[in-house]
Design a protein around this motif. Structure first.
Motif, PDB file in Angstrom:
ATOM      1  N   THR A 105       0.790  -1.165   0.027  1.00 42.26           N
ATOM      2  CA  THR A 105       0.037   0.054   0.028  1.00 42.26           C
ATOM      3  C   THR A 105       0.917   1.252   0.100  1.00 42.26           C
ATOM      4  O   THR A 105       2.002   1.207   0.323  1.00 42.26           O
ATOM      5  N   TYR A 115       0.084   5.682   0.113  1.00 41.90           N
ATOM      6  CA  TYR A 115      -0.910   6.824   0.212  1.00 41.90           C
ATOM      7  C   TYR A 115      -0.643   8.124  -0.206  1.00 41.90           C
ATOM      8  O   TYR A 115      -1.138   9.224  -0.210  1.00 41.90           O
ATOM      9  N   LEU A 153      -1.044  -0.198  -4.075  1.00 41.57           N
ATOM     10  CA  LEU A 153      -2.501   0.009  -3.728  1.00 41.57           C
ATOM     11  C   LEU A 153      -2.773   1.027  -2.767  1.00 41.57           C
ATOM     12  O   LEU A 153      -2.038   1.052  -1.738  1.00 41.57           O
ATOM     13  N   GLY A 192      -4.833   1.766  -0.383  1.00 43.91           N
ATOM     14  CA  GLY A 192      -5.859   1.125   0.126  1.00 43.91           C
ATOM     15  C   GLY A 192      -6.552   1.900   1.138  1.00 43.91           C
ATOM     16  O   GLY A 192      -6.228   3.044   1.474  1.00 43.91           O
ATOM     17  N   ASP A 193      -7.896   1.631   1.466  1.00 41.67           N
ATOM     18  CA  ASP A 193      -8.620   2.327   2.507  1.00 41.67           C
ATOM     19  C   ASP A 193      -7.947   2.274   3.983  1.00 41.67           C
ATOM     20  O   ASP A 193      -8.668   2.816   4.830  1.00 41.67           O
ATOM     21  N   SER A 194      -7.082   1.226   3.915  1.00 39.33           N
ATOM     22  CA  SER A 194      -6.326   1.384   5.397  1.00 39.33           C
ATOM     23  C   SER A 194      -5.822   2.786   5.772  1.00 39.33           C
ATOM     24  O   SER A 194      -5.384   2.931   6.734  1.00 39.33           O
ATOM     25  N   ASP A 204      -8.756   1.483  -3.807  1.00 40.75           N
ATOM     26  CA  ASP A 204      -9.840   0.843  -3.095  1.00 40.75           C
ATOM     27  C   ASP A 204     -11.054   1.884  -3.267  1.00 40.75           C
ATOM     28  O   ASP A 204     -11.087   2.864  -2.987  1.00 40.75           O
ATOM     29  N   LYS A 244     -10.358  -1.718  -6.485  1.00 40.25           N
ATOM     30  CA  LYS A 244     -10.691  -2.892  -5.936  1.00 40.25           C
ATOM     31  C   LYS A 244     -11.950  -2.703  -4.838  1.00 40.25           C
ATOM     32  O   LYS A 244     -12.082  -1.699  -4.311  1.00 40.25           O
ATOM     33  N   HIS A 304     -11.774  -8.770  -3.394  1.00 31.91           N
ATOM     34  CA  HIS A 304     -11.354  -8.991  -1.905  1.00 31.91           C
ATOM     35  C   HIS A 304     -12.231 -10.051  -1.074  1.00 31.91           C
ATOM     36  O   HIS A 304     -13.328  -9.555  -0.935  1.00 31.91           O
ATOM     37  N   VAL A 361      -7.495 -10.250  -3.972  1.00 35.42           N
ATOM     38  CA  VAL A 361      -7.159 -10.251  -2.584  1.00 35.42           C
ATOM     39  C   VAL A 361      -7.663 -11.282  -1.491  1.00 35.42           C
ATOM     40  O   VAL A 361      -8.768 -11.140  -1.430  1.00 35.42           O
ATOM     41  N   GLU A 381      -7.611 -12.122   2.369  1.00 40.28           N
ATOM     42  CA  GLU A 381      -7.150 -11.899   3.620  1.00 40.28           C
ATOM     43  C   GLU A 381      -7.634 -12.709   4.805  1.00 40.28           C
ATOM     44  O   GLU A 381      -8.702 -12.966   4.817  1.00 40.28           O
ATOM     45  N   ILE A 418      -2.737 -11.836   2.084  1.00 46.17           N
ATOM     46  CA  ILE A 418      -2.340 -11.196   3.175  1.00 46.17           C
ATOM     47  C   ILE A 418      -2.652 -11.629   4.244  1.00 46.17           C
ATOM     48  O   ILE A 418      -3.973 -11.939   4.807  1.00 46.17           O
ATOM     49  N   VAL A 464       0.420  -8.832  -0.297  1.00 43.08           N
ATOM     50  CA  VAL A 464       0.454  -7.534  -0.128  1.00 43.08           C
ATOM     51  C   VAL A 464       0.594  -7.387   1.380  1.00 43.08           C
ATOM     52  O   VAL A 464       0.334  -8.225   2.304  1.00 43.08           O
ATOM     53  N   VAL A 470       0.251  -4.119   4.453  1.00 41.20           N
ATOM     54  CA  VAL A 470       0.122  -2.580   4.615  1.00 41.20           C
ATOM     55  C   VAL A 470       1.408  -1.947   4.682  1.00 41.20           C
ATOM     56  O   VAL A 470       2.239  -2.285   5.603  1.00 41.20           O
TER      57      VAL A 470
HETATM   58  O1  KIV Z   1      -6.826  -1.430   2.555  1.00 42.56           O
HETATM   59  C1  KIV Z   1      -5.954  -1.960   2.385  1.00 42.56           C
HETATM   60  O2  KIV Z   1      -4.885  -1.833   2.562  1.00 42.56           O
HETATM   61  C2  KIV Z   1      -6.187  -3.357   1.766  1.00 42.56           C
HETATM   62  C3  KIV Z   1      -4.957  -4.137   2.014  1.00 42.56           C
HETATM   63  C4  KIV Z   1      -5.095  -4.701   3.597  1.00 42.56           C
HETATM   64  C5  KIV Z   1      -5.201  -5.331   1.327  1.00 42.56           C
HETATM   65  O3  KIV Z   1      -7.242  -3.522   1.559  1.00 42.56           O
END
Ligand code: KIV
Length: 291
Positions: A44, A46, A63, A65-67, A109, A138, A162, A205, A207, A229, A239, A241
């Motif tokens: 990931t 950002y 990615l 990610g919405d993380s 995401d 995703k 996912h 993905v 998880e 993951i 993958v 984070v």
């Molecule tokens: O949002 C994210 O970082 C994810 C990963 C954990 C795959 O979806």
């Protein structure tokens, strides 16, 4: 020519292939890697800088990610992440990759609530992220999402699905826990994964699912590489984070994470170690998380 490590008064800088030496990652290239059994690496990112560094380290897929809800915004789950936040960070990452003449494949995401209403809503949301610079979107879940995946793919939007632990539904799942443990849950996950592949998903993905289940799925899904993951070593790719693999986490570090920064001299070095470990099938170590 293999680049040699550059030395500096403060240590050795890791060598990385110059962008010009690497081919841009595309869907056909990812399919080729999958067909040849080469592991796909994903991290990931950002923001512009970390994305460019990950690309320079040889990470093939970035990615957004919405993380980012937890990592950048201090939220306790991904549920509060908005489409506008995803658009902003996707644009930052895409800009960074462009400036660095990077080759990575950029996935973004679709956040909670941005594709649940209808497939038309999903298309509108996906268009926002694609116009911000994503190459693929995703989305989480199986069953009801199959039709949405088909709808997006038919309109030229590559989709990564996912399954397993889907963080956007953490409240319904009762926490961040392993999915697909029982025979019934495993069978449902298999059916959903096949349906997503048939709908045209180009990646999946997985998880926090048992290593044996993800190994079977990886074997069965010939046209849809699995990216694990916390899902064992047998998946077609891995993958993590970014902040987790750099040893930075405001909450509890998931059991399946390895801190690659602990043995590295730089962030790029940690990412390179991750890429090498994944490529060589040394990460993850199944015994550490035999669910
Ligand atoms: O949002 C994210 O970082 C994810 C990963 C954990 C795959 O979806």
């Amino acid at each position: 020519m293999t680049p040699t490590p550059a030395s500096s008064p403060y240590g050795t800088l890791p060598a990385s292939p110059a962008p010009a030496q690497r081919k841009p990652i595309s869907l056909p290239r990812l399919r080729e890697m999958h067909a040849q059994g080469e592991k796909i690496t994903m991290l990931t990112a950002y923001d512009a800088t970390f994305a460019a560094v990950a690309d320079a380290a040889g990470v093939e897929c970035i990615l957004v990610g919405d993380s980012l809800g937890m990592v950048c915004q201090g939220l306790s789950s991904t549920v509060g992440v908005t489409l506008e936040a995803m658009r902003h960070h996707t644009e930052c990452v895409a800009r960074g990759l462009r400036r660095a003449q990077a080759t990575a494949w950029l996935i973004a995401d679709l956040p909670f609530g941005s594709y649940h209403e209808s497939k038309e809503q999903a298309l509108r949301s996906a268009a926002v992220l694609m116009q911000a610079g994503a190459h693929m979107v995703k989305l989480e879940g199986g069953g009801w999402t199959t039709e949405t995946v088909q709808f997006l793919v038919a309109r030229g939007i590559p989709v990564c699905a996912h399954l397993g632990l889907t963080p956007q539904t953490v409240h319904a799942l009762g926490g961040y826990r392993v999915q697909g443990r029982s025979d019934e849950a495993a069978a449902l996950l298999m059916v959903q994964a096949h349906a997503l592949q048939d709908a045209g998903a180009s990646m999946l993905v997985l998880e926090m699912v048992p290593a044996a289940l993800s190994a079977t799925l990886t074997e069965e899904l010939r046209h849809c590489p699995t990216i694990g993951i916390g899902a064992g070593v047998a998946t077609a790719g891995q993958v993590l984070v970014l902040h987790d693999m750099l040893g930075m986490n405001l909450g509890k570090m998931p059991k399946f994470v390895h801190n690659f920064m602990a043995e590295a001299h730089s962030v790029q070095g940690a990412m390179q170690a991750y890429v090498q470990a994944v490529k060589q099938g040394r990460f993850p170590v199944d015994a550490l998380h035999a669910w």
